[in-house]
Design an enzyme around this catalytic site. Structure first.
Site, short mmCIF file in Angstrom:
data_model
loop_
_atom_site.label_atom_id
_atom_site.label_comp_id
_atom_site.label_asym_id
_atom_site.label_seq_id
_atom_site.Cartn_x
_atom_site.Cartn_y
_atom_site.Cartn_z
N ARG A 59 1.00 -1.30 -0.07
CA ARG A 59 0.12 0.10 -0.12
C ARG A 59 0.82 1.30 0.05
NH1 ARG A 59 -1.51 2.00 4.45
NH2 ARG A 59 -1.80 0.25 5.48
N TYR A 112 -15.21 17.94 -14.98
CA TYR A 112 -15.91 16.34 -15.00
C TYR A 112 -16.99 16.57 -13.83
CZ TYR A 112 -16.20 11.44 -13.92
OH TYR A 112 -16.63 10.34 -13.57
N ASP A 188 -6.22 19.36 -14.55
CA ASP A 188 -6.77 17.92 -15.05
C ASP A 188 -6.30 18.00 -16.41
OD1 ASP A 188 -8.09 15.72 -16.00
OD2 ASP A 188 -9.86 15.98 -14.46
N LYS A 213 -8.36 7.01 -19.48
CA LYS A 213 -8.73 7.34 -20.76
C LYS A 213 -7.48 7.21 -21.77
CE LYS A 213 -12.73 8.72 -18.74
NZ LYS A 213 -12.52 8.43 -17.49
C1 LIG Z 1 -11.62 14.76 -17.42
C2 LIG Z 1 -11.83 13.76 -16.45
N1 LIG Z 1 -11.17 13.71 -15.24
C3 LIG Z 1 -11.30 12.69 -14.33
C4 LIG Z 1 -12.26 11.58 -14.71
C5 LIG Z 1 -12.26 10.54 -13.57
O1 LIG Z 1 -11.27 9.34 -13.98
P1 LIG Z 1 -11.61 8.08 -13.39
O2 LIG Z 1 -12.95 7.44 -14.24
O3 LIG Z 1 -10.39 7.22 -13.82
O4 LIG Z 1 -11.75 7.80 -12.07
C6 LIG Z 1 -12.77 11.54 -15.64
C7 LIG Z 1 -13.77 10.51 -15.87
O5 LIG Z 1 -14.51 10.40 -17.17
C8 LIG Z 1 -12.58 12.71 -16.74
O6 LIG Z 1 -13.53 12.72 -17.85
#
Ligand SMILES: Cc1ncc(COP(=O)(O)O)c(C=O)c1O
Length: 399
Positions: A59, A112, A188, A213
């Site tokens: 961990r 998001y 992000d 992604k």
């Molecule tokens: C721009 C963006 N950031 C973060 C996330 C969250 O990622 P995760 O689904 O891997 O937790 C997403 C998920 O769709 C996203 O589109």
């Protein structure tokens, strides 16, 4: 561009499209494996107090993460390796934990939706003051960061382009203004990937990814990553991961590194496909609006052209005929996959407001298209055929 922090042994001059292939490789020696081993162990032999770089318990740290963390660190061009997390949201939660209870957080009104939900949760549980902004409006964002009662924000959170509206932020101006006010900046970078945009070059403090992604790229793992330039911030993110147990499984990380090897090819192809499809969609009589930063008429075009090495592979599409037409289009395509998520090799689409949690300022009829790497003519035929069969305001005519 060249990487300022290459992976060990890789010359300083290599480009990101070489780094995705070359970074995070084991030491070279006769008979050594070209790929890192898949290490499946929760615990490691240890006596007394282990040295800082000695694995002890899975961990806290495991060699299974290191190659991917080193490769992503090199790609983002920061001084430190990435920290891999169990999901993008785990990485985002770690980054948002930099806002103390009772602190202030500024974030895009369109980002998001689960990030927005988590910010609302922080407001409720920890008394964090949350201000939502139009991230493309630099003056308004910086006014919100400064605050009106001499209490600047602790963290400015940026998505650029935003999910799902594809607004493009003036990242260098936002970072400069936020730092002047005393706020950290987190980005992000999921939509752009480090091949298209490297926020550390603009002075950002923290970068996160949903590795799920583009980085992993094959819709077969859920994974995240966070990076910081400052060792103290890196350590706080690391401590959050250890204490919350927001860790990644070794096999997921191994798959993500395998996916990363083809990132440059995938992104290049997906972006070319997206630009071509956006142009054609913009001419289609049954389309009310197309959003894609690569289109010269798009509100984010000039900034994207100046700040990014591409325009990404996401399209916002509003078919003529409203939400019903949008739903009918999703139901009518045969090659495109009706699905959430994005950044995989396959093209997907969905109407974002089908989720009650999506921002109400996102149009009801907005479809988010994640363009994959299939043949562009096949993608176009499928979309155009479905659009041609739309009976505006009702459904698709079957043929
Ligand atoms: C721009 C963006 N950031 C973060 C996330 C969250 O990622 P995760 O689904 O891997 O937790 C997403 C998920 O769709 C996203 O589109």
């Amino acid at each position: 561009m060249t990487s300022p922090t290459p992976s060990a042994g890789i010359p300083h001059t290599v480009s990101p499209s070489t780094l995705v292939v070359s970074a995070g490789r084991p030491e070279r020696s006769p008979g050594a494996s070209l790929n890192p081993a898949l290490t499946l162990s929760s615990t490691y032999v240890s006596q007394g107090v282990p040295a800082a770089d000695e694995p002890m318990y899975g961990r806290m740290d495991t060699p299974a993460w290191h190659a991917f963390e080193e490769a992503l660190g090199a790609l983002e061009g920061g001084p430190l390796p990435a920290l891999v997390f169990g999901s993008g949201m785990a990485a985002i939660a770690a980054a948002l934990s930099l806002v103390p209870p009772g602190g202030r957080l500024v974030l895009p009104r369109h980002c998001y939706q689960v990030t927005l939900g988590y910010a609302a949760d922080l407001a409720e549980r920890s008394g964090v003051g949350v201000t939502l902004v139009d991230i493309a409006d630099t003056d308004a964002v910086l006014a919100a960061v400064r605050g009106d009662d001499d209490r600047p924000a602790d963290l400015l959170w940026v998505e650029t382009p935003t999910n799902p509206m594809l607004e493009v932020a003036d990242l260098p101006a936002l970072v400069a203004g936020a730092h002047e006010a005393g706020a950290l900046v987190g980005v992000d970078n999921t939509f752009a990937t480090p091949l298209v945009q490297r926020p550390f070059e603009h002075g950002a403090d923290v970068v996160v990814h949903s590795v799920t992604k583009y980085l992993a790229g094959h819709s077969d793992v859920v994974l995240g990553a966070a990076l910081a330039t400052d060792p103290a911030l890196h350590e706080r993110l690391h401590a959050y991961r250890t204490m919350h147990g927001a860790i990644a499984g070794p096999f997921e990380v191994w798959l993500a590194l395998r996916g990363l090897r083809t990132l440059a090819l995938r992104v290049e192809r997906a972006q070319a496909n997206a630009l071509e499809l956006a142009r054609r969609l913009a001419e289609h009589p049954r389309v009310a609006e197309v959003r894609h930063p690569g289109l010269p008429g798009d509100p984010g075009h000039a900034r994207a052209a100046a700040l990014m090495d591409g325009y990404g592979a996401i399209i916002g599409l509003r078919p003529a005929g409203g939400p019903q037409a949008a739903d009918a289009l999703v139901a009518a395509v045969r090659l495109w996959v009706p699905a959430t998520s994005l950044g995989g090799v396959e093209s997907t689409l969905e109407r974002r407001r089908r989720f009650a949690t999506e921002s109400v300022t996102v149009p009801e009829d907005l479809l988010r298209l994640s363009v994959g790497i299939e043949d562009v003519e096949d993608l176009w035929r499928d979309l155009a055929d479905a659009l041609d069969r739309l009976e505006v305001g009702t459904s698709c005519v079957s043929r």
